[in-house]
Design a protein around this motif. Structure first.
Motif: not given
Length: 490
Positions: A121-136, A215-228
């Motif tokens: 579950f993702i809250d775009l209002n809280r985090d703004g744009p969010v990255v979802v890195d989905s594996p093959a 992996r899921v994290y806010p775009l604002a933290r893409a340079s140093n993504p927090p662990p999922t």
């Protein structure tokens, strides 16, 4: 011909008398008017004071019943989100993985025990744009709060099943999309990624490991993504079914408060306002409002159940002459040419959750297709106290596998019995007939010789079945292969 003036006056008088509206109609001006909601007191053409009160109560009740139906997909999604938080300690941006085949201990709308699942579950209002890195190897869909697809992962998605970095954009986003992402714009603040992985060569661990790589994290933290965080559900129970009574409206109120107002929904917002549900305001219904909402939840449930289990939609029947129906009768965006698909989406979202293009696109060998039935060959509701047989003809048109699952008609979740077994599939060691067909048995008593082909049901409980084709092949689409009805055995 010559008429005297008096004759003309008489003719005009007769004509006017014939055309004039009577000066009074005692059935409308005074007394009691018979209606389908009872007798309405009338005074001089107006409803009397008691009737005004009753008409407002009836108006609010009817509106609440329709609002219950309208809210079905959003409340179901909110119920699932809250259950993940309450029962599995899963918050936003956490990957919850059912790290084995799902059992009936997990109450989820028509979940099944043949694939491995994960949800985020993702809250775009809280985090703004969010990255979802989905594996093959992770297949699924990201749906918004109303269960409309935002983007798909897998063969039908832009990643073509190879995995990728998806960027989810909030409803009000109008900025620049950075390069290197598969961007998708959501109409709501809440979104959910429901992913699945197929088990191949009985390697459940490999399928689970695939989903733990999301992996899921806010775009604002893409340079140093927090662990999922990955939460493994194990065998812990979950109850994600929307509440039946007044609590239904408490979930809806939270959805309305969180999400933007869309043009298609504004009339429903207006109908809920006299009942105390209004965006941006506390939900504090008085005794009258609470009673109406509680009663409307009871009737609304039955209306939604009727739309789902006995649909009157022209495109519901999947095998004419049988009681098998398409699970999905709606377009994934829930829109038709001239209307929004209200009944169609209730038909589906009352009994299931998440919608994807891959569930409806007729592409040979890819995706999945679902049919359901709640009746036997004589059109009677399936009864947990009776014995039934489903004859599955040989050569089921499914490249991957097929499965049949039994669901409780009230929870719309896998039936719970002492066997903790709610279905069978072509992955199981089933007893087959000489021609390659399979007989599946349902009922409170196991057949003596074919226990492997049996799903237990309980007396006093209704049930329905889903038949799923994974990787449906051409005979499925041209219907040269077809399922017969479930038949009561004596």
């Amino acid at each position: 011909m010559h008429f005297k003036p008096l004759a003309i006056v008489c003719v005009v008088s007769v004509v006017l008398s014939a055309c004039a509206v009577p000066s009074s109609d005692t059935s409308q001006m005074d007394g009691q008017l018979q209606t389908r909601i009872g007798n309405i007191g009338i005074q001089n053409g107006y409803p009397d004071n008691d009737a005004v009160r009753r008409l407002y109560d009836e108006m609010d009740f009817q509106r609440a019943c329709q609002a219950y139906i309208w809210a079905t997909p959003a409340v179901a999604m909110e119920a699932l989100r809250r259950a993940n938080r309450r029962d599995w300690d899963v918050d936003y941006n956490t990957v919850s993985v059912v790290d084995n085949y799902t059992t009936p201990a997990v109450k989820a709308l028509t979940g099944n025990n043949t694939t491995i699942y994960a949800a985020v579950f993702i809250d775009l209002n809280r985090d703004g744009p969010v990255v979802v890195d989905s594996p093959a190897g992770a297949y699924g869909v990201i749906d918004d709060a109303w269960q409309r697809p935002v983007v798909e992962m897998g063969p039908f998605g832009p990643d073509k099943g190879k995995g990728g970095k998806f960027l989810l954009l909030p409803p009000a986003f109008n900025g620049t999309v950075p390069a290197g992402y598969l961007a998708a714009h959501s109409k709501t603040n809440l979104v959910m990624y429901l992913a699945r992985a197929f088990v191949r060569d009985n390697d459940v661990k490999a399928a689970v490991n695939t989903l733990t790589e999301i992996r899921v994290y806010p775009l604002a933290r893409a340079s140093n993504p927090p662990p999922t965080r990955v939460a493994r559900a194990g065998t812990r129970p979950l109850d994600s079914i929307a509440p039946r009574g007044f609590e239904y409206w408490e979930l809806l109120e939270s959805v309305i408060d969180r999400e933007p107002v869309e043009p298609r929904d504004r009339f429903f917002y207006a109908m809920l306002k006299p009942l105390g549900i209004e965006k941006g305001k506390p939900f504090e219904p008085d005794a009258r409002q609470k009673q109406i909402l509680t009663e409307a939840a009871q009737v609304g449930f039955l209306m939604a159940q009727t739309l789902s289990m006995a649909p009157r939609l022209a495109n519901a029947s999947s095998y004419p002459g049988t009681h098998w129906e398409w699970v999905l009768t709606l377009n994934p965006d829930q829109e038709a040419a001239n209307y929004s698909q209200l009944d169609e989406r209730t038909d589906y979202t009352f009994e299931a959750i998440t919608i994807a293009e891959g569930m409806v696109k007729p592409i040979v060998g890819v995706g999945s297709q679902y049919m359901s039935t709640a009746k036997d060959n004589d059109g009677r509701w399936l009864d947990g106290g009776k014995q039934y047989i489903l004859h599955v003809p040989a050569n089921v048109p499914a490249k991957e596998f097929w499965a049949v699952t039994v669901y409780d008609n009230l929870t719309r979740s896998m039936v719970v019995t002492d066997t903790m077994k709610a279905g069978v599939s072509s992955k199981d060691k089933l007893q087959m007939e000489a021609d390659g067909s399979v007989d599946i048995y349902f009922g409170p008593q196991a057949p003596a010789a074919v226990r492997s082909n049996w799903v237990k049901t309980l007396p006093g409980q209704g049930w329905f079945a889903y038949f799923r084709w994974y990787g449906p092949t051409q005979p499925f689409f041209d219907k040269t292969w077809a399922l017969p009805d479930i038949v009561e055995s004596h």
